[in-house]
Scaffold this motif. Structure first.
Motif, mmCIF file in Angstrom:
data_model
loop_
_atom_site.group_PDB
_atom_site.id
_atom_site.type_symbol
_atom_site.label_atom_id
_atom_site.label_comp_id
_atom_site.label_asym_id
_atom_site.label_seq_id
_atom_site.Cartn_x
_atom_site.Cartn_y
_atom_site.Cartn_z
ATOM 1 N N THR A 185 2.619 5.016 -4.821
ATOM 2 C CA THR A 185 2.775 3.575 -4.646
ATOM 3 C C THR A 185 2.389 2.833 -5.923
ATOM 4 O OG1 THR A 185 2.341 3.729 -2.277
ATOM 5 C CG2 THR A 185 2.043 1.574 -3.287
ATOM 6 N N GLU A 186 1.345 3.294 -6.588
ATOM 7 C CA GLU A 186 0.838 2.621 -7.786
ATOM 8 C C GLU A 186 1.547 3.043 -9.074
ATOM 9 O OE1 GLU A 186 -1.222 0.097 -7.623
ATOM 10 O OE2 GLU A 186 -1.394 0.369 -5.455
ATOM 11 N N LEU A 187 2.247 4.161 -9.059
ATOM 12 C CA LEU A 187 2.880 4.697 -10.265
ATOM 13 C C LEU A 187 3.835 3.715 -10.952
ATOM 14 C CD1 LEU A 187 3.048 7.162 -12.127
ATOM 15 C CD2 LEU A 187 4.884 8.034 -10.649
ATOM 16 N N LEU A 191 3.435 2.378 -14.908
ATOM 17 C CA LEU A 191 4.438 2.642 -15.932
ATOM 18 C C LEU A 191 5.158 1.394 -16.420
ATOM 19 C CD1 LEU A 191 6.034 5.891 -14.452
ATOM 20 C CD2 LEU A 191 4.312 5.710 -16.270
ATOM 21 N N LEU A 192 5.416 0.449 -15.510
ATOM 22 C CA LEU A 192 6.253 -0.699 -15.848
ATOM 23 C C LEU A 192 5.594 -2.056 -15.624
ATOM 24 C CD1 LEU A 192 9.548 0.606 -14.209
ATOM 25 C CD2 LEU A 192 8.970 0.633 -16.635
ATOM 26 N N GLY A 193 4.324 -2.059 -15.251
ATOM 27 C CA GLY A 193 3.648 -3.297 -14.892
ATOM 28 C C GLY A 193 3.685 -4.362 -15.965
ATOM 29 N N SER A 194 3.552 -3.965 -17.211
ATOM 30 C CA SER A 194 3.531 -4.961 -18.280
ATOM 31 C C SER A 194 4.899 -5.601 -18.512
ATOM 32 C CB SER A 194 3.013 -4.336 -19.579
ATOM 33 O OG SER A 194 3.847 -3.277 -19.979
ATOM 34 N N LEU A 195 5.948 -4.955 -18.076
ATOM 35 C CA LEU A 195 7.292 -5.502 -18.268
ATOM 36 C C LEU A 195 7.770 -6.367 -17.096
ATOM 37 C CD1 LEU A 195 9.040 -2.319 -19.699
ATOM 38 C CD2 LEU A 195 8.191 -4.288 -20.956
ATOM 39 N N ALA A 196 7.162 -6.178 -15.933
ATOM 40 C CA ALA A 196 7.646 -6.869 -14.730
ATOM 41 C C ALA A 196 7.624 -8.385 -14.897
ATOM 42 C CB ALA A 196 6.825 -6.454 -13.520
ATOM 43 N N GLY A 197 6.534 -8.933 -15.423
ATOM 44 C CA GLY A 197 6.437 -10.383 -15.596
ATOM 45 C C GLY A 197 7.486 -10.932 -16.535
ATOM 46 N N VAL A 255 9.353 4.182 -4.025
ATOM 47 C CA VAL A 255 10.350 3.109 -3.931
ATOM 48 C C VAL A 255 9.667 1.778 -3.603
ATOM 49 C CG1 VAL A 255 12.275 2.239 -2.526
ATOM 50 C CG2 VAL A 255 12.296 4.593 -3.361
ATOM 51 N N GLN A 256 8.783 1.796 -2.618
ATOM 52 C CA GLN A 256 8.118 0.552 -2.235
ATOM 53 C C GLN A 256 7.195 0.056 -3.337
ATOM 54 O OE1 GLN A 256 6.543 1.560 1.682
ATOM 55 N NE2 GLN A 256 8.196 0.376 2.604
ATOM 56 N N GLY A 257 6.559 0.955 -4.050
ATOM 57 C CA GLY A 257 5.735 0.553 -5.180
ATOM 58 C C GLY A 257 6.559 -0.122 -6.262
ATOM 59 N N GLY A 258 7.778 0.374 -6.467
ATOM 60 C CA GLY A 258 8.677 -0.240 -7.446
ATOM 61 C C GLY A 258 9.077 -1.649 -7.056
ATOM 62 N N PHE A 259 9.378 -1.859 -5.792
ATOM 63 C CA PHE A 259 9.743 -3.202 -5.349
ATOM 64 C C PHE A 259 8.529 -4.132 -5.331
ATOM 65 C CE2 PHE A 259 13.514 -1.001 -3.683
ATOM 66 C CZ PHE A 259 14.491 -1.825 -4.201
ATOM 67 N N ALA A 260 7.373 -3.621 -4.953
ATOM 68 C CA ALA A 260 6.150 -4.431 -4.934
ATOM 69 C C ALA A 260 5.760 -4.885 -6.337
ATOM 70 C CB ALA A 260 5.009 -3.648 -4.297
ATOM 71 N N LEU A 261 6.120 -4.085 -7.325
ATOM 72 C CA LEU A 261 5.828 -4.422 -8.723
ATOM 73 C C LEU A 261 6.405 -5.788 -9.092
ATOM 74 C CD1 LEU A 261 5.016 -3.494 -11.659
ATOM 75 C CD2 LEU A 261 7.280 -2.479 -11.783
ATOM 76 N N PHE A 262 7.560 -6.120 -8.536
ATOM 77 C CA PHE A 262 8.219 -7.383 -8.840
ATOM 78 C C PHE A 262 7.819 -8.504 -7.883
ATOM 79 C CE2 PHE A 262 10.896 -4.095 -10.637
ATOM 80 C CZ PHE A 262 11.046 -4.569 -11.919
ATOM 81 N N GLN A 263 7.368 -8.143 -6.711
ATOM 82 C CA GLN A 263 7.049 -9.138 -5.701
ATOM 83 C C GLN A 263 5.873 -10.019 -6.106
ATOM 84 O OE1 GLN A 263 6.029 -7.539 -1.868
ATOM 85 N NE2 GLN A 263 6.949 -9.298 -0.851
#
Length: 181
Positions: A46-48, A52-58, A104-112
């Motif tokens: 969920t956190e992966l 990996l991409l957290g800094s780019l999401a914003g 998958v849900q972690g990826g969508f939550a990253l943007f939420q």
């Protein structure tokens, strides 16, 4: 402010549903395996995406329509939950299904999260942002307090499938309100 409160209420409801699913699936997995490792792996997956991409999401969120991002994030997480429900109802559940859905849900939550924060800035006047931010910060602890009790009650009455179905219903409410505003 009405739009903000509607979004806050339904996103919090959806968060409670998601946390209920986590608890319900956790109970089911631990009861079957007697091992906590699968639950820790699910949390890792969920956190992966965030690691990996957290800094780019914003950066990406700032270029996209926040409402659409929130819709996509809720719908994507709901799709993962629906696949998990299908896996359980068909009797074909395997642990890797849980890991795939968590990823998958972690990826969508990253943007939420960033989309919700950016939408708050747009919906709430500057003079009321302190209150709005305080209310938003209460959502996660509220879900953490309510979800285990609710999940336990639903699990006792309807099993893991019932808990996951409640989660899907909360996603439907959240998406419905996003479509209406």
């Amino acid at each position: 402010m009405t739009t903000f409160y509607a979004l806050l209420a339904t996103q919090t409801l959806s968060l409670v549903g998601s946390r209920m699913s986590s608890v319900g699936v956790g109970i089911w997995v631990f009861a079957r395996t007697g091992d906590a490792t699968p639950l820790l792996l699910a949390a890792f997956f969920t956190e992966l995406p965030g690691m990996l991409l957290g800094s780019l999401a914003g950066v990406w969120i700032d270029r996209w329509d926040r409402r659409r991002v929130l819709l996509l994030a809720d719908a994507g997480q709901a799709l993962g939950t629906a696949l998990l429900l299908l896996s359980f109802t068909s009797g074909a559940f395997e642990l890797w299904h849980l890991y795939a859905v968590a990823l998958v849900q972690g990826g969508f939550a990253l943007f939420q999260g960033p989309a919700k924060d950016a939408a708050t800035t747009m919906l709430v006047p500057a003079a009321r942002r302190d209150r709005a931010n305080a209310l938003q910060q209460m959502a996660f602890p509220l879900a953490g307090a309510l979800a285990p009790a609710l999940a336990g009650a639903v699990y006792a009455a309807a099993g893991v499938v019932g808990v996951i179905a409640v989660d899907l219903a909360t996603f439907a409410v959240a998406v419905g309100v996003l479509l209406a505003v």
